[in-house]
Enzyme design. Sequence first.
Site, mmCIF file in Angstrom:
data_model
loop_
_atom_site.group_PDB
_atom_site.id
_atom_site.type_symbol
_atom_site.label_atom_id
_atom_site.label_comp_id
_atom_site.label_asym_id
_atom_site.label_seq_id
_atom_site.Cartn_x
_atom_site.Cartn_y
_atom_site.Cartn_z
ATOM 1 C CG HIS A 33 -1.872 -1.074 1.370
ATOM 2 N ND1 HIS A 33 -1.923 -1.903 2.462
ATOM 3 C CD2 HIS A 33 -2.850 -1.508 0.535
ATOM 4 C CE1 HIS A 33 -2.880 -2.793 2.313
ATOM 5 N NE2 HIS A 33 -3.462 -2.584 1.138
ATOM 6 N N GLY A 144 -2.547 -1.719 -7.401
ATOM 7 C CA GLY A 144 -1.450 -2.665 -7.515
ATOM 8 C C GLY A 144 -1.607 -3.678 -8.644
HETATM 9 P P1 AMP Z 1 -6.338 -4.052 -0.586
HETATM 10 O O1 AMP Z 1 -6.222 -3.261 0.679
HETATM 11 O O2 AMP Z 1 -5.840 -5.447 -0.450
HETATM 12 O O3 AMP Z 1 -7.698 -3.923 -1.210
HETATM 13 O O4 AMP Z 1 -5.321 -3.374 -1.603
HETATM 14 C C1 AMP Z 1 -5.372 -2.011 -1.893
HETATM 15 C C2 AMP Z 1 -4.468 -1.738 -3.069
HETATM 16 O O5 AMP Z 1 -3.132 -2.138 -2.755
HETATM 17 C C3 AMP Z 1 -4.874 -2.510 -4.329
HETATM 18 O O6 AMP Z 1 -4.755 -1.673 -5.456
HETATM 19 C C4 AMP Z 1 -3.882 -3.642 -4.354
HETATM 20 O O7 AMP Z 1 -3.627 -4.141 -5.652
HETATM 21 C C5 AMP Z 1 -2.642 -2.969 -3.798
HETATM 22 N N1 AMP Z 1 -1.686 -3.955 -3.272
HETATM 23 C C6 AMP Z 1 -1.973 -4.999 -2.453
HETATM 24 N N2 AMP Z 1 -0.856 -5.728 -2.220
HETATM 25 C C7 AMP Z 1 0.144 -5.134 -2.913
HETATM 26 C C8 AMP Z 1 1.535 -5.414 -3.097
HETATM 27 N N3 AMP Z 1 2.130 -6.456 -2.524
HETATM 28 N N4 AMP Z 1 2.274 -4.589 -3.883
HETATM 29 C C9 AMP Z 1 1.684 -3.520 -4.482
HETATM 30 N N5 AMP Z 1 0.377 -3.200 -4.361
HETATM 31 C C10 AMP Z 1 -0.384 -3.991 -3.591
#
Ligand code: AMP
Length: 271
Positions: A33, A144
């Site tokens: 994030h 991401g």
């Molecule tokens: P989430 O909180 O899991 O819904 O993720 C929020 C954002 O963070 C989304 O756009 C995900 O794709 C991105 N994200 C989650 N894990 C990673 C990671 N390891 N590297 C980069 N971006 C990420």
Amino acid sequence: MKILLNKTSLTESLRHFSDIGFVPTMGSIHKGHLSLISKSNQMCQKTVVSIFVNPKQFDNKKDFKTYPKNIKKDLKVLNQSKTVDFVYIPKFKDIFKNNKKPRIKLIKKDKILCAKFRNGHFEGVLDVMDRLTYIVRPTKIFMGNKDFQQLFLVKKYLKKKYNINVLGCKTIREKNKVALSSRNYFLSKRDLILASRVVKKLINVKKNIKNKKNKNKYLLTVKDNFQKQFKIKIEYLELRNINNLKLSNVINSSKLFVAYYLNGVRLIDNL
Ligand code: AMP
């Protein structure tokens, strides 16, 4: 860093700014994030991070109830990063009240990968992303590549409705190659070691696949072997084109997509 708990105060606070970068999250903030936030901070005048665990994108109630939540810690991490201007932490009603919309339906050719296994998941994601975008009015959204299909569908959907850029950012991994994810909190040390072995093997598979004539047929054998060797349940292991997500038989512009259960925890990745 200003904390905003409803859309009225958010709109009021953002009213003077025209170049807003937006990073939507479900909290349990990790370095993945933070890398999106840092990109936004570099490219935009102001950065808004939302923390909202969207019930509509969970195809399983228990999964929603047990999703890791730790707002206090998240706020501390975000504040310490010194890269966030506004954190938006809405309640369900703030986003979903008084807003009847036609139900979003995925077209048949999009019902692949996670969409095939998680009924209603992306419909829920697109719905909340539409609503959040309408409220935040960003110029850029940072998401991401880790959730590649989500990025692909959100990009396609929002492009039709808003004049914004949805930017895909690189996947941040642990030293042992496991992609950072909020769901990793559910994994024991042993599970993480296993996840690391799986991803390292997949990196090798990606290298070897060059020489295989029918690549997706070969992946079916790999899938079988992995399931036996690691005692994991693989939902899919497929090579697909990154521009249209069609099954691919060439390495160029293609990625290996995987989703699997490790001790009841669903993990996804792409390489
Ligand atoms: P989430 O909180 O899991 O819904 O993720 C929020 C954002 O963070 C989304 O756009 C995900 O794709 C991105 N994200 C989650 N894990 C990673 C990671 N390891 N590297 C980069 N971006 C990420």
